[in-house]
Design a protein around this motif. Structure first.
Motif, PDB file in Angstrom:
ATOM      1  N   THR A 138       0.826  -1.215   0.000  1.00 56.11           N
ATOM      2  CA  THR A 138       0.000   0.000   0.000  1.00 56.11           C
ATOM      3  C   THR A 138       0.855   1.257   0.000  1.00 56.11           C
ATOM      4  O   THR A 138       1.817   1.360   0.747  1.00 56.11           O
ATOM      5  N   SER A 139       0.461   2.197  -0.846  1.00 48.84           N
ATOM      6  CA  SER A 139       1.119   3.508  -0.857  1.00 48.84           C
ATOM      7  C   SER A 139       0.270   4.472  -0.027  1.00 48.84           C
ATOM      8  O   SER A 139      -0.885   4.738  -0.370  1.00 48.84           O
ATOM      9  N   VAL A 140       0.834   4.956   1.076  1.00 49.26           N
ATOM     10  CA  VAL A 140       0.104   5.866   1.960  1.00 49.26           C
ATOM     11  C   VAL A 140       0.698   7.265   1.848  1.00 49.26           C
ATOM     12  O   VAL A 140       1.881   7.470   2.116  1.00 49.26           O
ATOM     13  N   ASP A 141      -0.125   8.226   1.434  1.00 47.55           N
ATOM     14  CA  ASP A 141       0.306   9.610   1.313  1.00 47.55           C
ATOM     15  C   ASP A 141       0.576  10.213   2.687  1.00 47.55           C
ATOM     16  O   ASP A 141      -0.124   9.906   3.649  1.00 47.55           O
ATOM     17  N   MET A 142       1.574  11.074   2.793  1.00 43.65           N
ATOM     18  CA  MET A 142       1.940  11.677   4.086  1.00 43.65           C
ATOM     19  C   MET A 142       0.796  12.514   4.664  1.00 43.65           C
ATOM     20  O   MET A 142       0.613  12.571   5.877  1.00 43.65           O
TER      21      MET A 142
END
Length: 309
Positions: free
Chosen positions: A56-60
């Motif tokens: 999963t790519s989690v945005d800051m």
């Protein structure tokens, strides 16, 4: 109404069935629950957490929203449980168990399986739940232990135990490999996927087995009912206010609202038993809140799809 029944039968009912299977199997075979719990803690949960974070790519900005929500939500639950316990004029030990039953949420054995079912096509929803599990564990071994303070463990030992948790290591390794875009060899990835796929069933069957050992005779009393009402009804209402306050929306808002509706953590019962503080009341609260949550979680999931579609 039709959609509400679909949520119950497709998400909540399967969980309930696995809990019942676990309870029935425990009654017949008397499993070693400590061994099963260790299997989940040291194998299945870290495996599921690692893969979810890795993939999963989690945005800051999303992480910032989640962190803000967690701080305000957990803080509000601490204050709320403190003043309700005062209003009820509970004795010191009963007050400690009551506070833990409201603040400590079953984000692991119950929360992650639910999130995996709801957000099967939206990994960010599961990733948020994983982050919440970490924060819940931190709360358990700080605030939860503070409420049941004992001379048997020092502050240093509590910190050491927390740092040794496999789920924390899985989270860190998953984040590092995700950021560095490291490809995992198939020889390692395939067994990891098998472990992650088995987590839901094993976690819920084990939870059912644990709940089957709780005494039902005195489960319905004022303290337990108010505790469950605060945890299952007031908790999500407060969470919704916080979500609107910080203007969180979409899948993130949906995931956070659903996460706020889960029943009392079995850790609250485990801590009470370990420190011999109203352990029967703690265990009965876990069971009662888990049973009632089958209805309340269904409603919260339904509302989350309407409010944050």
């Amino acid at each position: 109404m039709i959609y509400l029944s679909m949520i119950f039968f497709q998400i909540v009912a399967p969980i309930l069935i696995l809990l019942i299977i676990g309870a029935l199997l425990q009654k017949k075979f008397q499993f070693n629950l400590k061994a099963l719990s260790q299997l989940i803690t040291y194998c299945f949960m870290p495996g599921a957490v690692f893969l979810n974070i890795y993939e999963t790519s989690v945005d800051m900005s999303v992480l910032g929203q989640v962190a803000l929500f967690i701080v305000f939500f957990i803080g509000s639950q601490m204050l709320l449980s403190h003043y309700i316990a005062k209003w009820m004029k509970l004795e010191k030990k009963e007050s400690a168990v009551f506070k833990n039953s409201v603040v400590l949420i079953n984000s692991g054995n119950y929360g992650i399986p639910v999130a995996q079912m709801i957000f099967a096509t939206q990994p960010i929803g599961v990733a948020i739940q994983v982050i919440l599990v970490i924060f819940q564990n931190m709360t358990t071994y700080t605030y939860g232990l503070y409420n049941l303070i004992s001379a048997t463990k020092s502050g240093r030992e509590i910190i050491r135990d927390f740092l040794k948790m496999p789920i924390l290591h899985a989270l860190i390794i998953g984040v590092i490999l995700n950021i560095l875009n490291v490809e995992i060899p198939q020889t390692i990835r395939i067994p990891l996927e098998h472990i992650a796929e088995g987590f839901i069933a094993i976690a819920l069957i084990t939870l059912g087995a644990q709940l089957s050992q709780i005494d039902l005779k005195t489960m319905i009393n004022k303290t337990i009912v108010i505790s469950c009402f605060t945890r299952l009804i007031v908790g999500p209402a407060v969470a919704l206010c916080i979500i609107y306050l910080f203007r969180i929306d979409g899948v993130v808002a949906q995931s956070l609202l659903i996460a706020s509706s889960f029943p009392t953590s079995r850790n609250s019962s485990s801590l009470a038993l370990e420190y011999d503080v109203e352990s029967n009341t703690a265990a009965q609260t876990v069971l009662f809140s888990t049973i009632v949550s089958c209805l309340t979680v269904t409603v919260v999931i339904y509302l989350s799809t309407i409010l944050f579609a």
